[in-house]
Design a protein around this motif. Structure first.
Motif, PDB file in Angstrom:
ATOM      1  N   ALA A  49      45.408  46.094  27.758  1.00 48.79           N
ATOM      2  CA  ALA A  49      44.520  44.938  27.933  1.00 48.79           C
ATOM      3  C   ALA A  49      43.504  44.865  26.793  1.00 48.79           C
ATOM      4  CB  ALA A  49      43.801  45.020  29.275  1.00 48.79           C
TER       5      ALA A  49
ATOM      6  N   THR B 143      43.235  41.683  24.244  1.00 46.00           N
ATOM      7  CA  THR B 143      41.956  40.993  24.083  1.00 46.00           C
ATOM      8  C   THR B 143      41.518  41.004  22.624  1.00 46.00           C
ATOM      9  OG1 THR B 143      41.334  41.611  26.312  1.00 46.00           O
ATOM     10  CG2 THR B 143      39.564  40.901  24.863  1.00 46.00           C
TER      11      THR B 143
ATOM     12  N   LYS C 130      43.597  38.532  20.672  1.00 45.50           N
ATOM     13  CA  LYS C 130      43.187  37.165  20.965  1.00 45.50           C
ATOM     14  C   LYS C 130      41.868  36.823  20.268  1.00 45.50           C
ATOM     15  CE  LYS C 130      41.478  36.045  24.967  1.00 45.50           C
ATOM     16  NZ  LYS C 130      41.311  35.824  26.405  1.00 45.50           N
TER      17      LYS C 130
ATOM     18  N   ARG D 162      33.089  39.844  35.775  1.00 47.43           N
ATOM     19  CA  ARG D 162      34.006  39.525  36.866  1.00 47.43           C
ATOM     20  C   ARG D 162      34.098  40.655  37.887  1.00 47.43           C
ATOM     21  NH1 ARG D 162      36.349  37.941  32.234  1.00 47.43           N
ATOM     22  NH2 ARG D 162      36.533  35.725  31.882  1.00 47.43           N
TER      23      ARG D 162
ATOM     24  N   TYR E 114      43.876  41.347  34.908  1.00 46.43           N
ATOM     25  CA  TYR E 114      43.861  40.599  33.654  1.00 46.43           C
ATOM     26  C   TYR E 114      45.281  40.205  33.257  1.00 46.43           C
ATOM     27  CZ  TYR E 114      43.301  39.744  28.626  1.00 46.43           C
ATOM     28  OH  TYR E 114      43.341  39.198  27.375  1.00 46.43           O
TER      29      TYR E 114
ATOM     30  N   LYS F   1      46.508  37.508  35.604  1.00 43.39           N
ATOM     31  CA  LYS F   1      45.633  36.332  35.507  1.00 43.39           C
ATOM     32  C   LYS F   1      45.127  35.866  36.871  1.00 43.39           C
ATOM     33  CE  LYS F   1      47.783  34.600  31.252  1.00 43.39           C
ATOM     34  NZ  LYS F   1      47.630  35.784  30.557  1.00 43.39           N
ATOM     35  N   ARG F   2      44.641  36.818  37.680  1.00 43.49           N
ATOM     36  CA  ARG F   2      44.019  36.497  38.965  1.00 43.49           C
ATOM     37  C   ARG F   2      42.606  37.039  38.962  1.00 43.49           C
ATOM     38  NH1 ARG F   2      47.304  37.570  44.180  1.00 43.49           N
ATOM     39  NH2 ARG F   2      45.447  36.569  44.960  1.00 43.49           N
ATOM     40  N   LYS F   3      41.748  36.443  39.777  1.00 45.11           N
ATOM     41  CA  LYS F   3      40.354  36.855  39.821  1.00 45.11           C
ATOM     42  C   LYS F   3      39.887  37.102  41.244  1.00 45.11           C
ATOM     43  CE  LYS F   3      39.340  34.242  35.690  1.00 45.11           C
ATOM     44  NZ  LYS F   3      38.562  33.201  35.043  1.00 45.11           N
TER      45      LYS F   3
END
Length: 115
Positions: free
Chosen positions: A17, A21, A24, A50, A91, A94-96
Motif C-alpha cells: 500500500a 500510494t 500515485k 480514516r 485501501y 477501496k472500502r471505508k
C-alpha cells in the motif's frame, strides 16, 4: 506460528500500500496553492487518517486488557501492525467501513495475543 504468518502478511500489505500510494503521488502534478487557507485545507486533508489512530488505540487497549498492564515494546509493534495492516487491506479493496475495520483489528489483536 499463526500470528507470525499473519504479521508477515499484514506487513507485506502495508508495504505494498505504501508503494502504491508513493507511485500515485509521484505521478500526480504538484499542487499549486493560491492562498494560505487552501494550503491549510490540503495539509489537513493529508492528515485525515480514516480511523487509523482509533484503530491503533483499540489494538493497544486489547493488549493492555488481555496482558493486564504487562506491556513490552513488542506489543506496541503488534498494535501498530494490526491497525496499519487492516487499513492497508481496506485501501486495496477501496472500502471505508470503520465498524468492520474495528472488528478485524480486535480479531487480529486476539490472534496476536493467543496464537
Amino acid at each position: 506460528m499463526v500470528s507470525s504468518i499473519l504479521m508477515v502478511i499484514l506487513a507485506l500489505c502495508v508495504l505494498a500500500a505504501g508503494f502504491l500510494t508513493l507511485k500515485k503521488e509521484l505521478a500526480a502534478d504538484p499542487p499549486v496553492f493560491s492562498s494560505k487557507k487552501e494550503a491549510k485545507e490540503e495539509m489537513v486533508g493529508l492528515f485525515q487518517d480514516r480511523g487509523f489512530f482509533y484503530l491503533t488505540g483499540i489494538a493497544l487497549l486489547m493488549q493492555v486488557v488481555c496482558k493486564q498492564a504487562h506491556i513490552v515494546p513488542f506489543d506496541f509493534f503488534q498494535a501498530f501492525l494490526a491497525s496499519s495492516g487492516i487499513q492497508a487491506l481496506f485501501y486495496f479493496i477501496k472500502r471505508k467501513d470503520l465498524g468492520l475495520k474495528t472488528v478485524l483489528v480486535i480479531l487480529v489483536s486476539f490472534i496476536f495475543l493467543f496464537f
